[in-house]
Design a protein around this motif. Structure first.
Motif, short mmCIF file in Angstrom:
data_model
loop_
_atom_site.label_atom_id
_atom_site.label_comp_id
_atom_site.label_asym_id
_atom_site.label_seq_id
_atom_site.Cartn_x
_atom_site.Cartn_y
_atom_site.Cartn_z
N UNK A 33 0.72 -1.23 -0.25
CA UNK A 33 0.16 0.15 0.53
C UNK A 33 1.12 1.22 -0.12
N UNK A 34 2.00 0.64 -0.02
CA UNK A 34 2.56 2.23 0.70
C UNK A 34 3.68 2.52 -0.52
N UNK A 35 4.35 1.95 -1.14
CA UNK A 35 4.88 1.16 -2.00
C UNK A 35 4.24 2.16 -3.43
N UNK A 36 2.94 1.54 -2.94
CA UNK A 36 2.61 2.18 -4.73
C UNK A 36 1.50 3.69 -4.22
N UNK A 37 1.92 4.38 -3.18
CA UNK A 37 1.18 5.51 -3.34
C UNK A 37 2.37 6.06 -3.10
N UNK A 38 3.71 6.14 -2.41
CA UNK A 38 4.95 6.58 -2.55
C UNK A 38 5.52 7.22 -3.69
N UNK A 39 5.89 8.18 -3.98
CA UNK A 39 5.97 9.67 -2.71
C UNK A 39 4.59 10.10 -2.44
N UNK A 40 3.99 10.84 -1.38
CA UNK A 40 3.37 11.36 -1.67
C UNK A 40 2.49 12.33 -2.63
N UNK A 41 1.37 12.43 -3.15
CA UNK A 41 1.04 13.12 -4.41
C UNK A 41 1.46 14.74 -3.68
N UNK A 42 0.90 15.15 -2.01
CA UNK A 42 0.58 16.61 -2.31
C UNK A 42 2.81 16.86 -1.92
N UNK A 43 3.28 16.20 -2.48
CA UNK A 43 5.07 16.84 -2.50
C UNK A 43 5.96 16.29 -3.79
#
Length: 432
Positions: A334-344
């Motif tokens: 879940x982390x690997x498929x969302x990282x880095x966070x879109x806001x950054x």
């Protein structure tokens, strides 16, 4: 196996201070403090994890696979961080900019000693190897005289320098705008570093000052040997509770006013600002897409869109996006498929990361990465490392970075002024 003890504390704020001071004797420390922000997405008031029994420290290469193996084998509480440069592990990207801090790309540890605070209750978890130390430690914590510990030995008087001067910032923001007008990207989070060399600071006192100014919901004090993070983050990156995933991107910032009427007007203006709303909505779309990689069909939901939250230094526009996952989904995936966070990063994500890497002067490292934990059940909670001071004590190097989302409607001067608003608390703390 862990030995656990629970007890109630009449003065929880004082106990939190005692815990934090007591924890300074260890080389591995993660302190997470919500500053009593409580809502339906909260888990703990505060958490202290200290003293590594086992750990993983690695560069970006295959980092998420290594973390997945470590988490799967350990099946215990794990605390640590993910640097922004783990982007190179999930995409064909690189980080070649200057790095004055030299944090490892990924670090997690299994703490021997763990304290979880919820409301007025403290839950203590000690590994079997050290459980005979629990009673003595609890006596030492209780006996600490916080008043004598909290004197400021010497105020910081740091001479902060700009890695990127104002004219260069304007040139680079205009370069981002050219990419946007060409259609390469819709939005990019462009950051700049402020730094000081040959400088000594007191990490805990610096953190306490920063926290007192900002009172954020995702405050963090982290120590890894001679490297420190002092964070007043207002932003959650991602949380897993059972099969529910929650991400809460922030995009949109307004300054506060001491005049209540003017402050309310600033908040209302932010909530209606078309540029800020469009920034936020673009990132919400990106987060929805990221969560969809592991979500069950039709489960991605926007629970809050462009809600304005108020903190001591700023008003912030926050959205909340949730999803459901299958029980068989590995939490690290879940982390690997969302990282880095879109806001950054920006949107589209990969193009934005390539462009900001080319234009920024500094390797981001832990800035715009995440700090948090995994529970033994595979739940997790991570913040976004912003509004933060980073310190390499051995190299005597101090750094903080700030950034903002550049969109087609951005004005370089306004973006620069927003950066200064975001930098205000860190600068106050360091320059005294």
């Amino acid at each position: 196996m862990r030995t656990t003890q629970k007890f109630r504390i009449p003065n929880i704020e004082q106990y939190k201070q005692k815990l934090l001071f007591w924890g300074q004797q260890f080389n591995e420390v993660v302190w997470l403090d919500s500053n009593d922000y409580r809502n339906q997405y909260s888990s703990y008031n505060a958490v202290l994890a200290v003293d590594a029994f086992t750990c993983i420290q690695t560069d970006y290469y295959n980092a998420f696979d290594k973390l997945k193996e470590y988490q799967s084998i350990t099946k215990d509480w794990l605390f640590g961080y993910l640097t922004y440069d783990l982007k190179n592990a999930v995409e064909r990207l690189e980080s070649k900019n200057f790095d004055g801090l030299e944090f490892p790309d990924l670090f997690f540890f299994q703490p021997k000693k763990l304290f979880l605070i919820k409301d007025d209750e403290v839950e203590v978890h000690y590994l079997g190897a050290v459980d005979d130390e629990m009673e003595e430690d609890l006596k030492d914590i209780e006996a600490l005289d916080v008043a004598s510990e909290t004197h400021i030995s010497s105020p910081n008087n740091v001479k902060v320098k700009l890695r990127m001067h104002k004219d260069e910032y304007f040139e680079k923001v205009n370069a981002v705008l050219e990419h946007i007008h060409r259609g390469d990207i819709y939005e990019a989070n462009f950051c700049q570093e402020f730094y000081a060399e040959d400088t000594e600071i007191h990490p805990l006192e610096t953190y306490l000052k920063l926290d007192a100014i900002s009172k954020p919901p995702f405050a963090t004090f982290l120590r890894l040997n001679d490297k420190y993070l002092m964070s007043a983050s207002p932003e959650r990156y991602i949380k897993k509770e059972g099969l529910k995933i929650t991400s809460q991107p922030i995009k949109g910032t307004a300054k506060r006013s001491q005049n209540p009427k003017e402050d309310l007007l600033l908040k209302e203006q932010l909530s209606k600002d078309e540029k800020e709303r469009s920034e936020n909505i673009m990132i919400v779309d990106l987060v929805r897409n990221d969560l969809a990689h592991t979500a069950t069909k039709g489960s991605v939901v926007v629970e809050e869109l462009c809600e304005v939250y108020t903190y001591p230094q700023v008003h912030q526009m926050v959205s909340t996006v949730t999803s459901q996952i299958e029980a068989s989904t590995n939490p690290v995936d879940v982390i690997a498929t969302t990282f880095p966070m879109g806001s950054m990063t920006g949107a589209p994500k990969i193009s934005a990361m390539q462009i900001i890497e080319a234009l920024e002067d500094t390797k981001r490292g832990l800035y715009s990465g995440a700090v948090g934990y995994f529970s033994p059940q595979g739940d997790f909670d991570f913040n976004v490392v912003i509004r933060s001071i980073l310190y390499n004590a051995e190299k005597r190097y101090v750094s903080y970075s700030v950034g903002g989302a550049i969109t087609a409607k951005s004005n370089p001067l306004n973006e620069y002024e927003e950066c200064l608003v975001k930098a205000k608390a860190m600068r106050e703390v360091l320059e005294n």
